[in-house]
Scaffold this active site. Structure first.
Site, short mmCIF file in Angstrom:
data_model
loop_
_atom_site.label_atom_id
_atom_site.label_comp_id
_atom_site.label_asym_id
_atom_site.label_seq_id
_atom_site.Cartn_x
_atom_site.Cartn_y
_atom_site.Cartn_z
N ASP A 118 0.80 -1.23 0.00
CA ASP A 118 0.00 0.00 0.00
C ASP A 118 0.84 1.28 0.00
O ASP A 118 0.29 2.36 -0.11
CB ASP A 118 -0.91 0.05 1.25
N ARG B 172 -1.33 -9.22 -5.26
CA ARG B 172 -0.38 -9.51 -4.18
C ARG B 172 0.56 -10.66 -4.50
O ARG B 172 1.70 -10.70 -4.05
CB ARG B 172 -1.14 -9.86 -2.90
#
Ligand code: ATP
Ligand code: MG
Length: 455
Positions: free
Chosen positions: A215, A370
């Site tokens: 993030d 991810r």
């Protein structure tokens, strides 16, 4: 030989020589060149300034206008521990992030170059310290040679696990005196606690973090590895949503991206793609319903151009929209309801209610992103972090032993102002870094999407 002379990094040659052939003690070893004698070493006074821009007022800087800080430059320093005395362990915790394998690989290779023979991986995060079914994994260049070619973590990850005291007990039992901890804010809080516990027990152990957050939400750092890959992959998802929406009659594509409390991925991917009409991030409040709400704007977009694409970040900030569960994961993090699904359902309901046809498609690419292999940029920064990291370790041990540089205890590494520097852990995990709604970047995003205020 020529190759050696041309291609070996000078820092490495010299330090390696010292590391292998100079009998060193934890005290300053005789025969070392001093900082003045060999200028290849980084001096502890070499620093990087946090901000290069001086804003004349908080308004022009946005909320990010904080005092300029200085950070110590990463780089070769004198070493103080014998590599043959070292048992190094690597552990990866939290969620996956592109580049984890690159970091593991680089740590192992670099330690080997230094002559460290005992290198192990702790399987499945901190859990691997306590679970007797999980044996530590011997690591060598041979084992890690190609692991960066795939995503994920060779060692596996997990949340939760043993107490800090149990972890340090286990490290003592195993004889681990160097611990590399790869993870996010939670993992770093753990690393700091492990470090403190080791100091309390007067153990000659170095604990150093490598920040892993897809993030990009770690304070003070320009960018963390994994973020670039995430933005790139997110763009692909956005493009698919655009194609789906554009090819359908009154098509709406909704893409949910990572970002629990920070909308960096959503903002950057929206900007990069140029295909987003509405970007919703946790930092900026919005209404779904009502005359100025997101849904009304969607209807306007369908009327005007026939399709629309929405990008929404995970939205911790909008828990009020989601069903309250009070649930937490094994690490104690709040489990979020799915904001993407919620918006999808509300959008469907809204158009059904208005009798205006709309074809809503929802894409959640989280796990695909991810689990990706790191792209070149993230692979590169992972490599650089580590290249610089291990030199620190030795120095760090020295500092710990003598307590001379207590201010540097519990450090992690990262990029500040394009330079690689050490950061103190507690400061960077004090709170997540967030998008400043007054920043130029967010305003660029608004200009690109053309979205109004949804309040
Ligand atoms: P991400 O948020 O990117 O998934 P993270 O590192 O924040 O990564 P968490 O699941 O929050 O992931 O934490 C990882 C590990 O750190 C867990 O094993 C958890 O038990 C431990 N941990 C979290 N917070 C603390 C803390 N304050 N003190 C000690 N250990 C902690
Ligand atoms: Mg976290």
């Amino acid at each position: 030989n020529d190759f050696e002379a041309r291609f070996r990094i000078p820092h490495l040659t010299d330090v390696l020589h010292d590391a292998v052939s100079t009998p060193v003690s934890s005290d300053f070893a005789e025969g070392y060149p001093s900082d003045e004698e060999w200028h290849g070493y980084i001096n502890n006074n070499d620093r990087v300034l946090l901000k290069v821009i001086h804003y004349s007022s908080p308004t022009s800087a946005g909320a990010e206008c904080i005092d300029p800080g200085w950070f110590t430059v990463l780089g070769p320093r004198k070493i103080y521990f014998k590599p043959e005395d070292v048992k190094a362990a690597i552990v990866t915790c939290g969620g996956l992030c592109p580049g984890l394998n690159d970091v593991i690989r680089q740590i192992v290779i670099t330690l080997e170059i230094y002559g460290v023979k005992k290198i192990v991986g702790i399987p499945f995060g901190y859990r691997g310290f306590s679970d007797s079914n999980l044996a530590e994994m011997p690591l060598s260049r041979k084992v890690v040679q190609n692991i960066h070619l795939s995503g994920g973590s060779l060692l596996g990850v997990s949340r939760g696990g043993p107490t800090v005291s149990d972890i340090v007990d286990s490290m003592e039992e195993r004889g681990i005196n160097m611990l590399f901890v790869l993870g996010g804010n939670g993992t770093h809080a753990g690393a700091n606690a492990i470090h403190e516990e080791c100091r309390k027990r007067r153990l000659k152990v170095a604990v150093v973090g490598v920040p892993k957050t897809i993030d990009n939400d770690i304070l003070l750092m320009d960018k963390t590895f994994g973020f670039d890959t995430a933005v790139e992959e997110a763009q692909r998802a956005i493009n698919s949503a655009y194609i789906e929406a554009h090819s359908a009659y009154h098509g709406i594509g909704i893409v949910k991206l990572m970002g629990r409390s920070s909308g960096f991925i959503a903002m950057q991917a929206s900007l990069a793609s140029g295909q987003i009409d509405i970007c919703l991030i946790p930092e900026v409040p919005f209404n779904l319903h009502g005359p100025h709400g997101v849904l009304n704007h969607l209807k306007y977009l369908l009327e005007r151009k026939g399709s629309a694409v929405v990008c929404v970040a995970e939205e911790l900030g909008r828990l009020d929209l989601l069903e309250k569960t009070n649930a937490t994961d094994a690490s104690g993090n709040t489990v979020l309801g799915d904001i993407g699904v919620y918006i999808q359902q509300e959008t469907k309901k809204f158009f059904k209610g208005t009798g205006f046809p709309a074809d809503v498609k929802y894409i959640d690419p989280t796990y695909m992103i991810r689990a990706c292999r790191a792209n070149a940029s993230d692979g590169f920064s992972a490599l650089f972090l580590v290249k610089m990291l291990y030199l620190l370790i030795y120095t760090h041990m020295f500092w710990q032993v003598h307590g001379a540089f207590a201010g540097y205890s519990g450090i992690t590494v990262g990029i500040c102002n394009t330079h690689y520097v050490y950061f103190p852990i507690p400061e960077v995990i004090a709170q997540p870094k967030v998008v400043d709604p007054n920043s130029r970047m967010w305003h660029r995003c608004l200009t690109s999407t053309g979205q109004p205020d949804f309040i």
